[in-house]
Design a protein around this motif. Sequence first.
Motif, mmCIF file in Angstrom:
data_model
loop_
_atom_site.group_PDB
_atom_site.id
_atom_site.type_symbol
_atom_site.label_atom_id
_atom_site.label_comp_id
_atom_site.label_asym_id
_atom_site.label_seq_id
_atom_site.Cartn_x
_atom_site.Cartn_y
_atom_site.Cartn_z
ATOM 1 N N UNK A 87 42.069 44.918 37.658
ATOM 2 C CA UNK A 87 41.103 44.759 38.751
ATOM 3 C C UNK A 87 40.610 46.112 39.272
ATOM 4 N N UNK A 88 41.297 47.201 38.890
ATOM 5 C CA UNK A 88 40.927 48.533 39.355
ATOM 6 C C UNK A 88 41.056 49.517 38.201
ATOM 7 N N UNK A 89 40.522 50.703 38.385
ATOM 8 C CA UNK A 89 40.651 51.748 37.361
ATOM 9 C C UNK A 89 42.126 52.125 37.146
ATOM 10 N N UNK A 90 42.928 52.335 38.209
ATOM 11 C CA UNK A 90 44.354 52.597 37.974
ATOM 12 C C UNK A 90 45.057 51.463 37.217
ATOM 13 N N UNK A 119 38.884 60.571 35.513
ATOM 14 C CA UNK A 119 38.734 59.783 36.737
ATOM 15 C C UNK A 119 39.447 60.432 37.915
ATOM 16 N N UNK A 120 40.575 61.089 37.663
ATOM 17 C CA UNK A 120 41.302 61.748 38.751
ATOM 18 C C UNK A 120 40.527 62.939 39.302
ATOM 19 N N UNK A 121 39.702 63.546 38.453
ATOM 20 C CA UNK A 121 38.981 64.756 38.849
ATOM 21 C C UNK A 121 37.596 64.473 39.422
ATOM 22 N N UNK A 149 34.761 46.185 37.551
ATOM 23 C CA UNK A 149 33.456 46.844 37.598
ATOM 24 C C UNK A 149 33.113 47.290 39.014
ATOM 25 N N UNK A 150 33.481 46.488 39.994
ATOM 26 C CA UNK A 150 33.242 46.873 41.379
ATOM 27 C C UNK A 150 34.006 48.120 41.763
ATOM 28 N N UNK A 151 35.250 48.233 41.284
ATOM 29 C CA UNK A 151 36.044 49.427 41.583
ATOM 30 C C UNK A 151 35.472 50.649 40.871
ATOM 31 N N UNK A 218 34.375 47.678 30.373
ATOM 32 C CA UNK A 218 35.450 47.820 29.388
ATOM 33 C C UNK A 218 36.482 48.829 29.869
ATOM 34 N N UNK A 219 37.738 48.552 29.570
ATOM 35 C CA UNK A 219 38.806 49.516 29.852
ATOM 36 C C UNK A 219 39.440 49.873 28.509
#
Length: 239
Positions: A87-90, A119-121, A149-151, A218-219
């Motif tokens: 549900x999120x990038x992490x 993503x962290x940067x 996608x929202x995140x 996509x992840x």
Amino acid sequence: MRVVSLVPSLTEAVAVTLPGVLAGATDWCVRPADLDVTRIGGTKNPKVDRIVSLAPDLVIANEEENRTADLDVLRAAGLDVLVTEVRTVPDAFTELDRVLTACGAPARPAWLAEAEAVWAALPEPAERMTAVVPIWRRPWMVLGRDTFAGDVLARLGVAHVYAAHPERYPRVPLDELRAAHPDVVVLPDEPYRFTADDGPEAFPGLPCALVSGRHLTWYGPSLTQAPRVLAGALRAARR
């Protein structure tokens, strides 16, 4: 190790990291372009008998993209099914680690470490904007609450209008979408294939950003380029 993937983004992640491990994948698994595996139908209507006949050591799936009933049948047939929830990038990084380890990866792949670092940067967005994000038309459906996608968009400074909607993918009349007056309408090329001739004409007077669905939803390896690609599309739409 023999793996069947029911999720296009996971198919790409496994194929890039562990060539030769995939025995089967869905008809929608189009990355890598040279993927040569048995096709087992769609994400929502897989050919369960064909999957079972492949005798995989593991089936990888996703709680949103695949139906519980199909996964239950596979389990009843004695197959091991790993179901992801992103549900999120992490979440994506956590689940990709889990999937690749389960598929036999001896170490974390370089592309995954690079994606997490990218993503962290991310700098603080230079500007923040509101967006409506259709994912389908006839009927119109948009991103709602609690979506990957929202995140992704939120981390790029984009707040989508229906982020607090009780549904994750609500149906919203076109007149209401227009009346929201977002700073930009984000039109991905999947699951509905919005194009320059199919989508923007519904939002006269509003900037429309045609974006890659692979980079938005996509992840997998696409996460390394997603911030740059999406940010570029958003900037171009508002010029």
